[in-house]
Enzyme design. Structure first.
Site, PDB file in Angstrom:
ATOM      1  CE  LYS A  23      54.109  51.554  59.364  1.00  0.00           C
ATOM      2  NZ  LYS A  23      54.350  50.600  58.258  1.00  0.00           N
ATOM      3  CG  ASN A  24      57.167  52.883  56.855  1.00  0.00           C
ATOM      4  OD1 ASN A  24      56.930  51.802  57.239  1.00  0.00           O
ATOM      5  ND2 ASN A  24      56.204  53.416  55.822  1.00  0.00           N
ATOM      6  NE  ARG A  95      54.426  44.586  51.739  1.00  0.00           N
ATOM      7  CZ  ARG A  95      54.130  43.783  50.876  1.00  0.00           C
ATOM      8  NH1 ARG A  95      53.296  42.914  51.283  1.00  0.00           N
ATOM      9  NH2 ARG A  95      54.657  43.567  49.808  1.00  0.00           N
ATOM     10  CB  CYS A 119      48.102  47.685  55.007  1.00  0.00           C
ATOM     11  SG  CYS A 119      48.314  48.365  56.562  1.00  0.00           S
ATOM     12  CG  ASP A 309      52.287  55.716  53.575  1.00  0.00           C
ATOM     13  OD1 ASP A 309      51.308  54.797  53.144  1.00  0.00           O
ATOM     14  OD2 ASP A 309      53.586  55.761  53.490  1.00  0.00           O
ATOM     15  CB  VAL A 331      51.670  54.893  45.444  1.00  0.00           C
ATOM     16  CG1 VAL A 331      52.753  54.008  46.047  1.00  0.00           C
ATOM     17  CG2 VAL A 331      52.551  56.186  45.202  1.00  0.00           C
TER      18      VAL A 331
END
Ligand code: EPU
Length: 441
Positions: A23-24, A95, A119, A309, A331
């Protein structure tokens, strides 16, 4: 009527799961395609909410996108772009809007993008992005519902030292620099595998980018970029989640489509707590429990540290480990909200504002509950407990908790899960996980 997952757990989960494209990286690759005037082809694109949101934003500027869900191939045609104004997608926000600014400034000298969603796991500031825009010669301001950036001439390469190796700010700098005049140096840059992949993609489009061992990225701006084709790498967060499910449930899951090296230190932490794994084919790993689970101390960090994550699925695994485990989240300042609901299932967790790891982090002396103490091994049970998903990664952690809990659990707020993981019942159809999507008032 809302949708929920109904999971009846308590048995070992066995079978196979195909890892999604990351996804990222996928969403960033879609934006990178905008930097050229020619078409780009992406393969292994995950059919998830965040990709849909990003596609809607690109389409709102006139970019044409063809996404074949059955082959996972996406063709992006930026030739038809006609506006610098990005509309807020109906399906929500994420984002990535701020990352579109570089390409839009380059094409139009102006960009207007929606304010960011994503989120709720901390303040998630964007000051580094604004600082970068200004250093490259753009002006930036906010309206009630948008970020507006303008530049009168070509962006100028610059030297920027990030206060913290932010993934998003590093990506913003890359997008601004590849077409800027002159050389850019990004110091204290993020070096996550998805950033490495983005650099590879930009290089294949004609960008000149050098990386150095000390988190420095040097970019020589070029006048134009061309289209490319690239396969989206497997999602290391997705893979780690199924690994946690296999070990926590004392089952056995083969995860396909993941490059083992992107899991990096996760594999060692996994082994240390009692997990086992073996490579069964290229990019396929079988995960299982090897020994009795042992408690441990984990500190999340930027790459190559333990990813923030991975924290949530790992926390569920630690509820099954004998003794006291500690997780220090360095983080994000508010990423433990999800633990509270697990007490319903019998988990013993406690939060503190102290830095419980080996280092004092940025949140030292602040009022954030960013360290967790988890006392295990606890047999989780659920008598039709209803738990509501607060954010994406917590969502899959709840699926794992429900899978190992004796009895039935209802998980609501599943749109937060499906934004990043797609449909979990579909994804786990080649396992014996007892999960179904139901209508829930
Ligand atoms: N930060 C600032 N100022 C900035 C930018 C970041 O203070 O201008 C701080 C943030 O508040 C945070 C830290 O720096 O405390 C890290 O933020 P970063 O910018 O690295 O995160 P991001 O780019 O917004 C991406 C992933 C996250 C992942 C982080 C860290 C995407 C779309 N999101 O977020 O993924 O946790 O990097 O690796 O790429 C997820 O997938 O569930 C997720 C949250």
């Amino acid at each position: 009527m809302k949708k929920a997952y109904k999971i009846t757990g308590g048995t070992a989960v066995n079978g196979e799961v195909q890892c999604l494209g990351a996804k990222n990286f996928a969403t960033k690759a879609m934006i990178a395609a905008l930097l050229s005037n020619k078409s780009t082809v992406l393969s292994n694109v995950p059919n998830i909410g965040d990709v849909q949101i990003t596609a809607e934003m690109l389409e709102s500027t006139g970019v044409e996108i063809e996404f074949n869900h059955s082959t996972s191939v996406m063709r992006i045609h930026p030739q038809s772009i006609h506006t610098y104004r990005v509309s807020l997608p109906h399906s929500g926000s994420n984002r990535v809007p701020i990352l579109m600014i570089g390409a839009l400034l380059n094409k139009f000298g102006r960009a207007e993008v929606p304010l960011l969603g994503g989120c709720n796991i901390g303040n998630r500031k964007i000051d580094f992005h604004y600082q970068a825009l200004q250093l490259f010669g753009a002006e930036v301001s906010e309206t009630e519902d948008a970020i507006v950036a303008t530049c009168n001439s070509r962006l100028k390469g610059t030297h920027i030292e990030l206060n913290y190796p932010s993934v998003g700010a590093t990506e913003t700098c890359l997008f601004l620099s590849v077409l800027a005049a002159g050389t850019t140096v990004i110091s204290n840059a993020a070096v996550e595998p998805e950033i490495g992949e983005l650099i590879t993609m930009l290089r294949s489009m004609g960008a000149i980018i050098f990386t150095t061992p000390e988190r420095k990225i040097v970019i020589d701006g070029v006048k134009q970029l061309h289209g490319t084709q690239i396969e989206i790498l497997g999602d290391r967060i997705d893979a780690a989640s199924w690994a946690a499910l296999a070990c926590a449930s004392n089952g056995n899951i083969v995860v396909r489509g993941i490059r083992p090296e992107t899991l990096n230190n996760f594999l060692s932490y996994y082994r240390q707590v009692g997990g086992g794994f073996e490579f069964v084919a290229p990019n396929a790993i079988r995960f299982f429990r090897e020994t009795e689970l042992k408690s441990t101390v984990i500190e999340t960090d930027v790459y190559p540290g333990f990813s923030t994550d991975w924290q949530q699925p790992f926390a569920i695994l630690l509820t099954q480990a004998q003794g006291v485990s500690v997780i220090h989240e360095t983080v994000y300042e508010k990423r433990f909200g999800y633990l509270d609901a697990l007490t319903q299932l019998g988990a013993h967790t406690q939060l503190t504002t102290h830095c419980l790891g080996s280092t004092q982090c940025r949140y030292k002396s602040m009022d954030y509950h960013h360290s967790a103490i988890i006392t295990g091994g606890t047999k989780l049970t659920s008598n039709n407990c209803v738990i509501d998903v607060p954010d994406l990664r917590a969502g899959l952690a709840y699926v794992i908790a429900a899978a190992i809990a004796n009895g039935t659990t209802i998980i609501t707020g599943i749109q937060n899960i499906e934004r990043g993981y797609g449909s979990v019942p579909q994804r786990t159809k080649n396992t014996n996980l007892n999960i179904e999507t139901i209508d829930f008032e």
